[in-house]
Design a protein around this motif. Structure first.
Motif, PDB file in Angstrom:
ATOM      1  N   PHE A 133      47.940 -25.382 -81.838  1.00 46.58           N
ATOM      2  CA  PHE A 133      46.747 -24.662 -81.401  1.00 46.58           C
ATOM      3  C   PHE A 133      46.280 -25.091 -80.017  1.00 46.58           C
ATOM      4  O   PHE A 133      45.956 -24.250 -79.175  1.00 46.58           O
ATOM      5  N   ARG A 134      46.254 -26.386 -79.748  1.00 45.88           N
ATOM      6  CA  ARG A 134      45.766 -26.853 -78.446  1.00 45.88           C
ATOM      7  C   ARG A 134      46.675 -26.402 -77.300  1.00 45.88           C
ATOM      8  O   ARG A 134      46.176 -25.922 -76.276  1.00 45.88           O
ATOM      9  N   PRO A 135      48.006 -26.515 -77.425  1.00 46.25           N
ATOM     10  CA  PRO A 135      48.855 -25.946 -76.368  1.00 46.25           C
ATOM     11  C   PRO A 135      48.645 -24.449 -76.192  1.00 46.25           C
ATOM     12  O   PRO A 135      48.668 -23.943 -75.065  1.00 46.25           O
ATOM     13  N   LEU A 136      48.429 -23.728 -77.308  1.00 46.97           N
ATOM     14  CA  LEU A 136      48.192 -22.290 -77.220  1.00 46.97           C
ATOM     15  C   LEU A 136      46.872 -21.990 -76.517  1.00 46.97           C
ATOM     16  O   LEU A 136      46.791 -21.071 -75.694  1.00 46.97           O
ATOM     17  N   MET A 137      45.838 -22.777 -76.804  1.00 39.63           N
ATOM     18  CA  MET A 137      44.550 -22.584 -76.141  1.00 39.63           C
ATOM     19  C   MET A 137      44.656 -22.862 -74.643  1.00 39.63           C
ATOM     20  O   MET A 137      44.071 -22.151 -73.819  1.00 39.63           O
ATOM     21  N   GLY A 138      45.408 -23.900 -74.281  1.00 37.78           N
ATOM     22  CA  GLY A 138      45.608 -24.193 -72.866  1.00 37.78           C
ATOM     23  C   GLY A 138      46.324 -23.060 -72.157  1.00 37.78           C
ATOM     24  O   GLY A 138      45.941 -22.657 -71.048  1.00 37.78           O
ATOM     25  N   TRP A 139      47.376 -22.525 -72.810  1.00 35.95           N
ATOM     26  CA  TRP A 139      48.108 -21.399 -72.218  1.00 35.95           C
ATOM     27  C   TRP A 139      47.203 -20.181 -72.087  1.00 35.95           C
ATOM     28  O   TRP A 139      47.190 -19.514 -71.040  1.00 35.95           O
ATOM     29  N   ALA A 140      46.437 -19.855 -73.132  1.00 34.67           N
ATOM     30  CA  ALA A 140      45.571 -18.673 -73.106  1.00 34.67           C
ATOM     31  C   ALA A 140      44.508 -18.782 -72.017  1.00 34.67           C
ATOM     32  O   ALA A 140      44.180 -17.795 -71.348  1.00 34.67           O
ATOM     33  N   THR A 141      43.968 -19.983 -71.820  1.00 32.59           N
ATOM     34  CA  THR A 141      42.963 -20.178 -70.778  1.00 32.59           C
ATOM     35  C   THR A 141      43.572 -19.985 -69.395  1.00 32.59           C
ATOM     36  O   THR A 141      43.007 -19.289 -68.542  1.00 32.59           O
ATOM     37  N   ALA A 142      44.731 -20.592 -69.156  1.00 35.00           N
ATOM     38  CA  ALA A 142      45.386 -20.470 -67.853  1.00 35.00           C
ATOM     39  C   ALA A 142      45.808 -19.026 -67.585  1.00 35.00           C
ATOM     40  O   ALA A 142      45.632 -18.511 -66.473  1.00 35.00           O
ATOM     41  N   TRP A 143      46.363 -18.368 -68.598  1.00 38.19           N
ATOM     42  CA  TRP A 143      46.771 -16.962 -68.443  1.00 38.19           C
ATOM     43  C   TRP A 143      45.558 -16.098 -68.109  1.00 38.19           C
ATOM     44  O   TRP A 143      45.620 -15.219 -67.247  1.00 38.19           O
ATOM     45  N   SER A 144      44.441 -16.361 -68.774  1.00 36.01           N
ATOM     46  CA  SER A 144      43.218 -15.591 -68.532  1.00 36.01           C
ATOM     47  C   SER A 144      42.675 -15.836 -67.132  1.00 36.01           C
ATOM     48  O   SER A 144      42.185 -14.910 -66.470  1.00 36.01           O
ATOM     49  N   PHE A 145      42.746 -17.076 -66.660  1.00 31.57           N
ATOM     50  CA  PHE A 145      42.288 -17.377 -65.301  1.00 31.57           C
ATOM     51  C   PHE A 145      43.110 -16.606 -64.269  1.00 31.57           C
ATOM     52  O   PHE A 145      42.574 -16.108 -63.276  1.00 31.57           O
TER      53      PHE A 145
END
Length: 249
Positions: A133-145
């Motif tokens: 979950f934490r790697p996925l959240m990091g990816w989703a945040t960066a992708w969104s930025f």
């Protein structure tokens, strides 16, 4: 360990602030949220909000939070901070907090975030968070930025950016499937004489095709998490504004 994401956006500070602080526009570019709504508040109080995230077509988890911002600071930067929590039993995130910093420079704005949260479900939740979950959240945040950056710099709407990403992902998947099929057959698809005459090139072409599908840099109009920094260049601290929200959390 908390999450840190940073991007640089060639845009006006006021416009960046508007597209990140207005809930209607925020939910358009941020993959982590499906809905964000401000709740009524008294004069001088931090802004409370309600959020929802559609995890699956039939499952939406929701939560509430409180946020505050500093739009005018002596050094010219801006900051916003928030605390959030979800009572939903299927939400891995029980509660958390984070901040956004806006640091203008000669070429635009450094836009960065730091946040952390406490997972639920005991030891199982901690393990699931660390591994998935934490790697996925990091990816989703960066992708969104990066999706936000494309909106501000190139005028590519969040909806169009998502369509571009899905189209490129599909093209890469088809190319990879074609290469793997050829690898299984031991030859390139096509008319037999042509395929036979190019048999000596088959391994090279397959390696090239697989490399393009897996490692080629995304198109300039496609959001990509890899364009964002995932660790601060210098040591950073959470803003003091975050502490003022503790009594309102």
């Amino acid at each position: 360990m908390g999450l840190y994401i940073e991007t640089h956006i060639r845009a006006d500070l006021d416009e960046l602030w508007a597209r990140t602080q207005d809930p209607a526009r925020h939910q358009r570019w941020d993959l982590r949220f499906t809905e964000i709504h401000h709740l009524p508040r008294a004069e001088g109080e931090p802004q409370r909000f309600r959020y929802a995230t559609r995890v699956l077509p039939f499952l939406t988890v929701s939560g509430t939070g409180v946020a505050a911002g500093e739009k005018e600071r002596p050094d010219g930067t801006r900051t916003s901070a928030l605390r959030f929590a979800s009572p939903h039993p299927l939400s891995l995130i029980a509660e958390g907090s984070g901040y956004w910093r806006y640091v203008p420079d000669a070429h635009g704005v450094r836009f960065l975030t730091g946040y952390d949260y406490r997972p639920r479900w005991g030891a199982l939740g901690v393990l699931a968070d660390r591994l998935l979950f934490r790697p996925l959240m990091g990816w989703a945040t960066a992708w969104s930025f990066d999706r936000l950056r494309l909106w501000l710099e190139r005028g590519i709407t969040p909806e169009r950016a998502l369509a571009n990403w899905l189209a490129e992902l599909t093209a890469r998947a088809l190319l990879l499937a074609l290469c793997l099929t050829a690898l299984d057959r031991g030859s390139l698809p096509g008319p037999a004489p042509l395929a036979d005459s190019m048999a000596y090139l088959c391994p090279l072409l397959l390696v090239l095709g697989i490399s393009l599908a897996l490692f080629k840099a995304p198109l300039a109009t496609t959001p990509a998490a890899r364009r964002c920094l995932r660790a601060p260049a210098t040591r950073t601290r959470a803003p003091r504004l975050l502490k003022t929200l503790e009594e309102h959390g």
